[in-house]
Each structure stands twice: as C-alpha cells, then as structure tokens.
Design a protein around this motif. Sequence first.
Motif, PDB file in Angstrom:
ATOM      1  N   ILE A  34       0.845  -1.204   0.000  1.00  0.00           N
ATOM      2  CA  ILE A  34       0.000   0.000   0.000  1.00  0.00           C
ATOM      3  C   ILE A  34       0.872   1.242   0.000  1.00  0.00           C
ATOM      4  O   ILE A  34       0.623   2.197  -0.730  1.00  0.00           O
ATOM      5  N   GLN A  35       1.893   1.243   0.833  1.00  0.00           N
ATOM      6  CA  GLN A  35       2.806   2.387   0.877  1.00  0.00           C
ATOM      7  C   GLN A  35       3.427   2.614  -0.494  1.00  0.00           C
ATOM      8  O   GLN A  35       3.470   3.747  -0.988  1.00  0.00           O
ATOM      9  N   LYS A  36       3.888   1.551  -1.119  1.00  0.00           N
ATOM     10  CA  LYS A  36       4.509   1.669  -2.446  1.00  0.00           C
ATOM     11  C   LYS A  36       3.511   2.222  -3.463  1.00  0.00           C
ATOM     12  O   LYS A  36       3.842   3.097  -4.260  1.00  0.00           O
ATOM     13  N   ALA A  37       2.277   1.731  -3.418  1.00  0.00           N
ATOM     14  CA  ALA A  37       1.259   2.198  -4.360  1.00  0.00           C
ATOM     15  C   ALA A  37       0.902   3.666  -4.123  1.00  0.00           C
ATOM     16  O   ALA A  37       0.721   4.423  -5.079  1.00  0.00           O
TER      17      ALA A  37
ATOM     18  N   ASN B 216       0.706   5.505 -10.290  1.00  0.00           N
ATOM     19  CA  ASN B 216       0.390   5.031 -11.638  1.00  0.00           C
ATOM     20  C   ASN B 216      -0.389   3.723 -11.630  1.00  0.00           C
ATOM     21  O   ASN B 216      -0.788   3.248 -12.672  1.00  0.00           O
ATOM     22  N   ASP B 217      -0.615   3.132 -10.472  1.00  0.00           N
ATOM     23  CA  ASP B 217      -1.328   1.857 -10.418  1.00  0.00           C
ATOM     24  C   ASP B 217      -2.156   1.774  -9.141  1.00  0.00           C
ATOM     25  O   ASP B 217      -1.636   1.549  -8.053  1.00  0.00           O
ATOM     26  N   ILE B 218      -3.456   1.948  -9.287  1.00  0.00           N
ATOM     27  CA  ILE B 218      -4.349   1.915  -8.127  1.00  0.00           C
ATOM     28  C   ILE B 218      -4.788   0.482  -7.782  1.00  0.00           C
ATOM     29  O   ILE B 218      -5.365   0.236  -6.738  1.00  0.00           O
TER      30      ILE B 218
ATOM     31  N   MET C 149      -8.656   8.767  -3.436  1.00  0.00           N
ATOM     32  CA  MET C 149      -7.218   8.667  -3.639  1.00  0.00           C
ATOM     33  C   MET C 149      -6.813   9.241  -4.992  1.00  0.00           C
ATOM     34  O   MET C 149      -5.829   9.973  -5.096  1.00  0.00           O
ATOM     35  N   ASN C 150      -7.569   8.934  -6.015  1.00  0.00           N
ATOM     36  CA  ASN C 150      -7.276   9.480  -7.346  1.00  0.00           C
ATOM     37  C   ASN C 150      -7.310  11.003  -7.336  1.00  0.00           C
ATOM     38  O   ASN C 150      -6.484  11.653  -7.979  1.00  0.00           O
TER      39      ASN C 150
ATOM     40  N   ILE D 239      -3.857  16.290  -7.377  1.00  0.00           N
ATOM     41  CA  ILE D 239      -3.431  17.556  -6.789  1.00  0.00           C
ATOM     42  C   ILE D 239      -2.011  17.491  -6.232  1.00  0.00           C
ATOM     43  O   ILE D 239      -1.262  18.448  -6.322  1.00  0.00           O
ATOM     44  N   PHE D 240      -1.634  16.334  -5.679  1.00  0.00           N
ATOM     45  CA  PHE D 240      -0.375  16.236  -4.946  1.00  0.00           C
ATOM     46  C   PHE D 240       0.506  15.088  -5.406  1.00  0.00           C
ATOM     47  O   PHE D 240       0.016  14.058  -5.843  1.00  0.00           O
ATOM     48  N   GLU D 241       1.790  15.290  -5.221  1.00  0.00           N
ATOM     49  CA  GLU D 241       2.747  14.190  -5.221  1.00  0.00           C
ATOM     50  C   GLU D 241       2.769  13.722  -3.766  1.00  0.00           C
ATOM     51  O   GLU D 241       2.921  14.534  -2.853  1.00  0.00           O
ATOM     52  N   VAL D 242       2.612  12.430  -3.559  1.00  0.00           N
ATOM     53  CA  VAL D 242       2.449  11.887  -2.212  1.00  0.00           C
ATOM     54  C   VAL D 242       3.657  11.043  -1.836  1.00  0.00           C
ATOM     55  O   VAL D 242       4.134  10.230  -2.629  1.00  0.00           O
ATOM     56  N   LYS D 243       4.124  11.232  -0.622  1.00  0.00           N
ATOM     57  CA  LYS D 243       5.148  10.357  -0.051  1.00  0.00           C
ATOM     58  C   LYS D 243       4.671   9.975   1.350  1.00  0.00           C
ATOM     59  O   LYS D 243       4.501  10.836   2.213  1.00  0.00           O
ATOM     60  N   THR D 244       4.433   8.687   1.537  1.00  0.00           N
ATOM     61  CA  THR D 244       3.945   8.188   2.810  1.00  0.00           C
ATOM     62  C   THR D 244       4.880   7.115   3.327  1.00  0.00           C
ATOM     63  O   THR D 244       5.348   6.277   2.559  1.00  0.00           O
ATOM     64  N   GLU D 245       5.141   7.150   4.628  1.00  0.00           N
ATOM     65  CA  GLU D 245       5.945   6.121   5.293  1.00  0.00           C
ATOM     66  C   GLU D 245       5.132   5.593   6.466  1.00  0.00           C
ATOM     67  O   GLU D 245       4.789   6.352   7.372  1.00  0.00           O
ATOM     68  N   TYR D 246       4.825   4.305   6.443  1.00  0.00           N
ATOM     69  CA  TYR D 246       4.071   3.679   7.534  1.00  0.00           C
ATOM     70  C   TYR D 246       5.021   2.996   8.497  1.00  0.00           C
ATOM     71  O   TYR D 246       5.993   2.363   8.086  1.00  0.00           O
TER      72      TYR D 246
END
Length: 177
Positions: A62-65, A70-72, A103-104, A109-116
């Motif tokens: 999920i974090q990678k996605a 580009n791939d939901i 999510m789409n 609107i944003f470039e997202v970077k998430t770390e869980y």
Amino acid sequence: MKFSFLIILTLILSASAISQINPKTSKTKTVVPASPSTLPMETKKNASDEDIKYINRMRSEIQKAENAPNDIEPLRRHSASDIVLIPDGMPPVSGQENALNMMNQLWKIFEVKTEYHSEEVKIIGDTAIDRGWAKETLKNKKTNELTEKRANYLWISKKDKNGVWKQTYVMWNKRPE
C-alpha cells in the motif's frame, strides 16, 4: 481545510491499497480454520505468523502504491468492497469505489510520499488489527508547496470468503510531532 482533505485522501488510499494487494512472493493462501482453538499450539503460531507476514506485506505494498500513483490496483486488491475510511475531522467514506476515487483526486493535486511505521499487528481469528503511525509529505503539483504531517492509524482487516485479508476499516488522526 485543504490540508485535512489531502491527509484524509492519502490515508484513504493507503487503506484501500492495503486491502487490495496480493502478496507477490507467494501464490498460496494461508487459511486459518474458523476455530483456531482446536489446533495444536504449533499450528496456531505458524498460521498467525503467516497472517502477520501477509498484513506486513499489505502495508508495504500500500505504501509503495500510494507513493507511485500510476497503479491503483494494489489498493483495490487489499480493500473490501464495503471498506469504511474514518479520516480525522471528516465524515466516514464508505465503499471501495468512493475510497479509490478519493485517492485518485489526491494524486491529481499532490505528489504523495507516505511512510508507515507499524507498532503492533494482532490476529484474532479472522480479524487483523494493524496499529501504528505514518509520516506523510504532500507536494502541491501547481504551487510546489510542501505539507508534512504525522498521523496515527488503525487498520482493521478481515478474511474474505476465499481466506484473503481485506481491509474493512481504516482510521487515522493527527499525531503530535
């Protein structure tokens, strides 16, 4: 308000992604019987260990996605059709398609970077609880403005009729720095 929407959207994507991703390393599924109390202790431990590994893989996928919009499909694979997202300060979002649409919109609107960062994974029968925190950075694609925040998360997953873990509830709230 704009910041809260973005955070919520990111969390929703995370939840959806977790519920939809299949493990890449194995084509087999671990099925835990409905009554694990009848299993020998060694079998119970192994089944739970495999389930925890699966939940950890889901979170990673999920974090990678979320970080590569580009791939939901990984989000779709790991979420139940009736998933409920409960974002901080917003009304719940019900249903897989609504969660994926949210999510789409965030990705537009944003470039997202998430770390869980999971603090605990518990398996109780056919229910999995993943509790931890996340660091999220959002970069507005038009203004290049950066927004960083930390959130606590609680993901509840259930096994579907095929014995595959799917996220059913995804909750998050602001975490103090």
